[in-house]
Write a protein that holds these residues in place. Sequence first.
Motif: not given
Lengths: 347, 347
Positions: A105, A228-229, A232-233, A236, A258, A261-262, A264-266, A290, A292, B58-59, B228-229, B261, B265-266
């Motif tokens: 990144y 990460h498991y 995640a909670q 969320s 992971k 990435h989790l 970042e998704s949120f 790597a 963001s 990633e960048q 994924h967002y 990923h 996580s969930f």
Amino acid sequence: MRAGGNSNFEFLIVSMKTDSGIEGHSLGFAGRGANMAGAIAASALKPFFEGKDPLFREQLWQDFRTYDRWWNHVPIYSYGPFDICLWDIAGKLCGLPLYKLLGAYRDKIPVYASSFVLDTPDDYARQALEAKTQKWHAYKLHPLGRVDFDLAAYRACREAVGPDFKLMADPVAAYSYEDALRVGRELERLNYYWFEEPLPDTNFHGLRKLAAALDIPICGTEVLPGSHYSTAQCISESVVDIVRTDVSWKGGVTPVMKTAHLAESFGVHCEVHTAIYHALEIVNLHCCAAISNCEFLELLYPISDMNFGMKRAIDIDASGYAHPPEAPGIGVEWDWDFIENCTMKVL
Amino acid sequence: MRAGGNSNFEFLIVSMKTDSGIEGHSLGFAGRGANMAGAIAASALKPFFEGKDPLFREQLWQDFRTYDRWWNHVPIYSYGPFDICLWDIAGKLCGLPLYKLLGAYRDKIPVYASSFVLDTPDDYARQALEAKTQKWHAYKLHPLGRVDFDLAAYRACREAVGPDFKLMADPVAAYSYEDALRVGRELERLNYYWFEEPLPDTNFHGLRKLAAALDIPICGTEVLPGSHYSTAQCISESVVDIVRTDVSWKGGVTPVMKTAHLAESFGVHCEVHTAIYHALEIVNLHCCAAISNCEFLELLYPISDMNFGMKRAIDIDASGYAHPPEAPGIGVEWDWDFIENCTMKVL
């Protein structure tokens, strides 16, 4: 594998060698002692990894969860050095530094200084000013955990560095909910950047209330079991605003990526937590490069005690940016003479 | 970049060449036509990627989101082939097949047959039996989307294959909530394995109610914008039970792995959705081999029309497992003669 004990900090060195002769190495955290950590790693992890294909990183991660489930006796920091060895081998096989293997990144990360526990509020203020003077990007206090002392330290730091330099507070799970709310409001007035682990990471109820009540971001999950498991909670259900991960306590590069990435998704920041020893911080540094959604590399301050075992220190430039090594793999230049001298046991 | 039109399906070929001479290639979905898709890619993506470092995957992903935000005119399937080229280049640079570069979880994946829309319930039943006979691991219907016809087709398939062979239903967003609930109950009685996109992916309210009411897993998010967002919200709010991703509609390998990923996580399955053309399915296949929480590779059935542009078909063994290529990168052996013959325009 070696348990080392003659440094100020006990540590492990985990080494793997492939059929084709590529070697991967990682430092390992020693918890309450290298003999203990070494015994765990040698009895539960070494036999699991022997003879396995090092490129099947995901299979190894998943299989180890099942393998360890019945007795469930392995602390999560034991897996990290093994996962790091796998990534070190992959990088060497590919001829790429870890951060480029992961998909880069960026190639430099702002560093912040993270204090030890000091004696007086003024000691913190002096360090905060030092961090600012040497152009590091922020300063984080680990105060005593007593509200009056801590508030005095938070105020002294703000006074020392002026209104804009980034400051963070990390009382290491020391407060009650009520005190955390009061302290959080004062940190807002003092323009602090985040408020880390005001309550234990497992106090989901209190943290959620606090994150809802305060504007200052609440940062947590660094010692939460479950990698990460469980993070995640926490994301969320808005238990915290910013999550934490690192290659030591979360089990290596695989779960750190992971978790990032989790998060970042949120749209959530994933700030990489210090792994204390610099040979592990370098792996954190590759991950930061790597990811963001991570702003800083955290380094405990002063840094001089933490860079043992390496011939070349972390590359921090005059503008307070850390640069990941460009050598293949994790790029740590091991000081094998030092390591040999420290070796208490080969496991 | 080329827009190809003489195959049954129009398509793009996206190629990148590095300073050091490594070439990455990807097929690209052509949407409603190769000229359209090519014009988008040539005007918005090609100038963005020119001169950039291909290892900064990633960048590039993050910067492209910002770059495209103001006009926001790029369909998400446009980015995928470019990201795939970056991964193809990285694999070739490293000498590793993509799935090992990602960190392998396994080296073969169970395949399921995914129907086109057929004329009669019996046509589906015949195909389901064919899939079972050739040892593929499941069969998924895309029925007409009319409840009576669809129920007849679901029943005919179950009758043809016996009680245990895995069957899935995918009416492609055709039902009302009430019909979906009725059909879902019948699918439960018929021992179907999942119920895919019964309502549009954006009907969050209806899908959430349905997922709560039914035991059969509801599978969705394959055409949901936002990669994924948006999938993150669907998971955390239980809009669906199983999420979908693929290297074409979600924007390449990078977001597919992040989605997997996130879902892992969930504890949620992330089933990789067909990318239709086999040169893209091979990239899906590499991802499946690096993801623990994906059960199958989906291939549209019959497969014969989809493997154009490649000299070597997807390796599916007699037990119905697909094997990712072991050559460096994505490992597609391009049929350049065919591609040259199909080229309508070089962009």
